[in-house]
Motif scaffolding. Sequence first.
Motif, PDB file in Angstrom:
ATOM      1  N   ASN A 162      45.193  38.673  38.054  1.00  0.00           N
ATOM      2  CA  ASN A 162      43.818  38.411  37.522  1.00  0.00           C
ATOM      3  C   ASN A 162      43.802  38.751  35.848  1.00  0.00           C
ATOM      4  OD1 ASN A 162      42.687  37.565  39.736  1.00  0.00           O
ATOM      5  ND2 ASN A 162      41.791  39.584  40.292  1.00  0.00           N
ATOM      6  N   HIS A 187      40.119  40.240  44.906  1.00  0.00           N
ATOM      7  CA  HIS A 187      38.829  39.599  44.586  1.00  0.00           C
ATOM      8  C   HIS A 187      37.939  40.795  43.822  1.00  0.00           C
ATOM      9  CE1 HIS A 187      39.067  36.329  47.296  1.00  0.00           C
ATOM     10  NE2 HIS A 187      39.653  37.166  48.179  1.00  0.00           N
ATOM     11  N   GLN A 246      29.441  32.934  46.373  1.00  0.00           N
ATOM     12  CA  GLN A 246      30.952  32.878  46.342  1.00  0.00           C
ATOM     13  C   GLN A 246      31.022  32.218  44.827  1.00  0.00           C
ATOM     14  OE1 GLN A 246      33.043  33.435  48.488  1.00  0.00           O
ATOM     15  NE2 GLN A 246      31.173  34.347  49.754  1.00  0.00           N
ATOM     16  N   SER A 257      41.440  46.091  44.433  1.00  0.00           N
ATOM     17  CA  SER A 257      40.444  45.192  45.318  1.00  0.00           C
ATOM     18  C   SER A 257      40.157  45.832  46.596  1.00  0.00           C
ATOM     19  CB  SER A 257      40.608  43.720  45.635  1.00  0.00           C
ATOM     20  OG  SER A 257      42.098  43.724  46.253  1.00  0.00           O
TER      21      SER A 257
END
Length: 249
Positions: free
Chosen positions: A59, A228, A22, A189
């Motif tokens: 992002n 992500h 993670q 993603s």
Amino acid sequence: MNKLFSLLLFLMISNVALKAQQPAVQQIGEDIQLIRLTDNTIIHRSFTVFEGYGRVGSNGLIYLVDSTCVIFDTPATAKTTVRLLDYLTKEQGYTVQALVVNHFHEDCTAGLDSVQARGILTYGSKKTVNLCLAEGNTAPQKKFGRKKVLKLGDQQIVNYYPGPAHTVDNIVTYLPSEKVLFGGCMIKSLGAGRGNINDADLGKWSDTVERVQKKFPEVVHVVPGHGHAGGPDLLDFTVEMFAEDRMKK
């Protein structure tokens, strides 16, 4: 007893391994966080409310070499952009050498005024500059054509326009030393939907992403514009998402 001990040991090791996978998240402001990707790259994720979508995380990327860095996309608001710049320069002692814009949308360009006010050079494709100006918004100062290679220390930054997808001007950035690709909103993603396609070229999207795959076959880490980060499977996922649109051309 030995079986129980083995089971507990396995669970402990698995838990440690899971935590190690993670990315470490650091909250540096109410609406902005940093996520470590590799030793020299950090995702900056900022949050704002977009009409029709609610509160959205966007992002960008930071590439660090020694005491200097380059930022890819501004955070989604002027406020979060100022916070990121203050954190990097005042709290961490970095010099921001440049900022590169992925495409003309607000989630990439909202903080350009704040960046340029500090004397930081900003780069974007000719298409991005023209679209920003057409919208009446601040544009990157330096423009380039299909490709622009920048240097940070002795490392290369490859900015490349592969064709239209999410927008007609979207680029990708590849960092060879990190094997990191910043795809921006061109790349989805895993599990994501199509998102904002108001300015998209749906019929060419898959072809454009396949061009990215051929250009940078050694990529290991892929950062999308939202959601992500992952690996090259994000490129495959995006190609598949728009494959039917390609068939309709």
